[in-house]
Design an enzyme around this catalytic site. Structure first.
Site, PDB file in Angstrom:
ATOM      1  CG  HIS A 432      28.340  44.483  39.943  1.00 20.66           C
ATOM      2  ND1 HIS A 432      27.268  45.159  39.405  1.00 20.66           N
ATOM      3  CD2 HIS A 432      27.985  43.167  39.938  1.00 20.66           C
ATOM      4  CE1 HIS A 432      26.320  44.301  39.089  1.00 20.66           C
ATOM      5  NE2 HIS A 432      26.730  43.075  39.397  1.00 20.66           N
ATOM      6  CD  GLU A 433      30.525  40.234  40.222  1.00 20.30           C
ATOM      7  OE1 GLU A 433      29.820  39.533  40.978  1.00 20.30           O
ATOM      8  OE2 GLU A 433      30.191  40.514  39.055  1.00 20.30           O
TER       9      GLU A 433
HETATM   10 ZN    ZN Z   1      25.727  41.290  39.315  1.00 22.28          ZN
END
Ligand code: ZN
Ligand code: ADP
Ligand code: MG
Length: 623
Positions: A432-433
């Site tokens: 995600h990051e």
């Molecule tokens: Zn996010």
């Protein structure tokens, strides 16, 4: 209750306790023994007569029912002897009376009557005295606890903070040049009131400092007093509103009386919205607050500004203030104290770093660029947090590393290292990051990555990407806004590509993206369909969260549809970008998963190895 003249103020509190203790001791040593209920011992008539004959009686009381004898040794024995008086006509009784006459013993007055005053004293007077003393002592100690001002002029000042000199100057307030400029005139007025009155100019009675919390309103007010070298009287709005009706109003009266006595001076009312709330909002009218506000208005009208009293007030909610307060002749000047810009942030950091030992190579520019939207109080907090961290790490100087950590803590919350995250979850967060970071880098117009982390924070975030703006932007183009949305969708897009499913971790991204997309249409007039029209009413300048739609239901529905379309389009772009660079995504996510933290430089190094064709701007160039 605070309005009694406080001329006994100098008596320290423990004196009252000593007096109280003294009273208790006196009572217990002198009065109580006599108070002890004596015994009434019943004896036979003949025994009674015998005792009289033996000269044991001191006094006898006779009534229709019984004889009571107070013996000579009463003081030690504490016993009365009683015997029945069956009939006065009896020979024996008459004989007893003559015997008493003969012995010269009084029997015509009650023997216990001497105690009647003592009884009254003990039953009524003493409890009252004790109650009064206790009450006074309690009141005093309560006042003391609530008040405790720095120092006091004149009479009752239990709640008014008065400082002869604040010790703050404009040098302590960084940035805020505009606000300072507006206040310079007030300082001049306090120093030379004659100059203004000679020409017939009326000076403003008051100025209202308006701005978000922590931007230095209180500090500025103190600095004005410090620059003008006049005393500073201050009261906080919330202190006016008390549980007792009328206290607030009397406090206002007090404040102004003292101020006039000590003119020239500054009167500062902090958080004035607590009393100055509009009276006609219908909801929960508050008599006490209204009285206080009316008193304030009356005082402001009543006093003569040529005496050199200037009233400053501060609020972060100007929109709720009663119109009457803002009328000319009252707080007619408004001084905006806004969040600092990038240069302002650097200056504020420098002010607060004055007394902190720093490595010579720390770069406040970087800190300032990483903290858009931070207030002066936040920045002060960052410096202090960094200093604490340096101490914890056993260093003698604060280095850039502690500053970076402090920014994270202030912005994202403390690291929560002991929080258990399963490896699967950790992997999802890493993707995600990395998704956010990669999209950021692949879009040419956006800010360089400063740091990526997947360590959960106490604030609830599982990880985040920190950007550093190259330059504070005042104007944003539509393209930049859309890029921002693409970045926000990058996290979720990355999850979808890798795991083919999505998680709840993106809720904050979604919220921000939605708001941005909606603003593009409703506030910035950037939508082709809706054009140059405002569809959303902002209800306040600083409470960003209260917005109401300002359009028909049909338009509302169309706006929703277009908001959705914008975000869907951005999401597709993010998906496409990440799919094109899937190998890079995998590689960086794997490193992040291992290391949990990546600095901007580490990230760029990895990126340039994987994508040699794309040149990334680094955070620290071209400022
Ligand atoms: Zn996010
Ligand atoms: P406000 O009253 O606006 O909520 P304060 O005046 O109480 O904010 O500010 C809190 C603290 O933040 C101040 O004591 C000061 O240390 C710091 N601060 C805020 N703004 C500035 C500034 N412009 N320059 C220096 N310090 C600031
Ligand atoms: Mg304040």
């Amino acid at each position: 209750m605070n309005d009694k003249p406080g001329n006994k103020k100098k008596i320290p509190i423990f004196a009252y306790y000593i007096i109280l203790l003294g009273i208790v001791l006196i009572i217990s040593y002198t009065m109580l023994p006599k108070l002890m209920e004596p015994d009434y011992k019943e004896i036979s008539f003949s025994e009674f007569v015998q005792k009289v004959e033996n000269d044991e009686a001191q006094q006898v009381e006779v009534n229709s029912k019984q004889y009571t004898m107070k013996p000579k040794d009463f003081e030690t024995s504490n016993v009365y002897y009683v015997t029945g008086n069956i009939n006065n006509e009896f020979h024996e009784s008459t004989a007893l009376l003559s015997l008493l006459d003969e012995k010269g013993i009084k029997y015509d007055s009650p023997i216990v009557s001497s105690n009647i005053w003592l009884e009254i004293l003990i039953a009524y007077v003493l409890p009252t005295v004790i109650m009064v003393v206790l009450f006074v002592v309690l009141m005093r100690s309560m006042n003391k606890r609530m008040g405790g001002g720095v120092m006091s002029f004149g009479k009752n000042t239990s709640k008014i903070y008065a400082e002869k000199s604040t010790g703050k100057t404009f040098a302590d307030v960084a940035g805020q040049d505009e606000a300072k400029q507006n206040l310079v005139e007030i300082i001049d007025f306090l120093n030379n009131p004659g100059k203004y009155t000679a020409i017939g100019a009326k000076l403003p009675k008051g100025a209202l400092l308006v701005g978000p919390p922590g931007t230095g309103k209180t500090l500025l007010a103190k600095a004005v007093a410090g620059e003008a070298k006049v005393p500073f009287f201050s009261l906080s709005g919330s202190e006016f509103v008390e549980m007792f009706v009328g206290v607030g109003a009397s406090r206002v009266r007090d404040l102004f009386r003292q101020a006039v006595e000590n003119a020239p001076c500054i009167v500062f009312i902090d958080e004035i919205d607590a009393i100055g709330k509009s009276r006609d909002n219908g909801l929960g009218s508050n008599d006490e607050r209204e009285q206080t506000l009316n008193q304030l208005l009356a005082e402001m009208d009543g006093f003569d500004s040529s005496k050199g009293v200037v009233i400053l007030a501060a609020t972060n909610r100007p929109e709720v203030l009663d119109k009457a307060l803002l009328r000319p002749g009252r707080f007619d000047r408004r001084i905006i104290v806004d969040l600092p810009d990038q240069k302002g942030r650097v200056d504020i950091l420098k002010v607060h770093a004055r007394n902190v030992l720093m490595e010579p190579d720390v770069d406040f520019e970087v800190v300032a660029r990483a903290t858009p939207g931070a207030s002066g109080a936040d920045l002060e907090n960052i410096i202090n947090e960094a200093a604490l961290r340096a101490v914890r790490a056993g260093k003698v100087r604060v280095s850039q590393q502690e500053l970076d950590e402090a920014i994270e803590v202030i912005i994202a919350g403390e690291e929560k290292k002991n929080r258990v995250m399963s490896n699967e979850e950790k992997k999802i967060v890493a993707y995600h990051e990395t998704g956010h970071a990669l999209v950021t880098s692949l879009l040419t117009h956006t800010e360089p990555v400063h740091k990526i982390t997947i360590i959960p924070r106490t604030s609830g975030t599982l990880g985040y990407v920190m950007h550093v703006a190259k330059k504070e932007k005042v104007l944003l183009t539509k393209k930049e806004l859309l890029e921002e949305i693409i970045i926000l969708t990058g996290g979720r897009a990355s999850e979808e590509i890798e795991f083919d499913s999505v998680t709840t971790g993106a809720s904050n991204d979604i919220e921000r993206a939605t708001e941005m997309a909606r603003n593009i249409i409703t506030t910035y007039g950037m939508s082709d369909t809706f054009g140059f029209v405002n569809w959303q009413k902002k209800n306040s300048m600083y409470l960003v969260d209260t917005k109401t739609m300002n359009c028909s239901d049909a338009t509302f529905a169309k706006i929703d549809a277009e908001t959705h379309a914008i975000i869907a389009d951005c999401y597709q772009k993010a998906l496409a970008l990440l799919k094109d660079h899937k190998a890079t995504l995998d590689a960086i996510a794997a490193v992040l998963y291992e290391k949990e933290n990546l600095t901007g430089d580490e990230f760029r190094k990895l990126f340039s190895e994987l994508e040699p064709d794309i040149v990334l701007a680094s955070a620290d160039e071209g400022v």
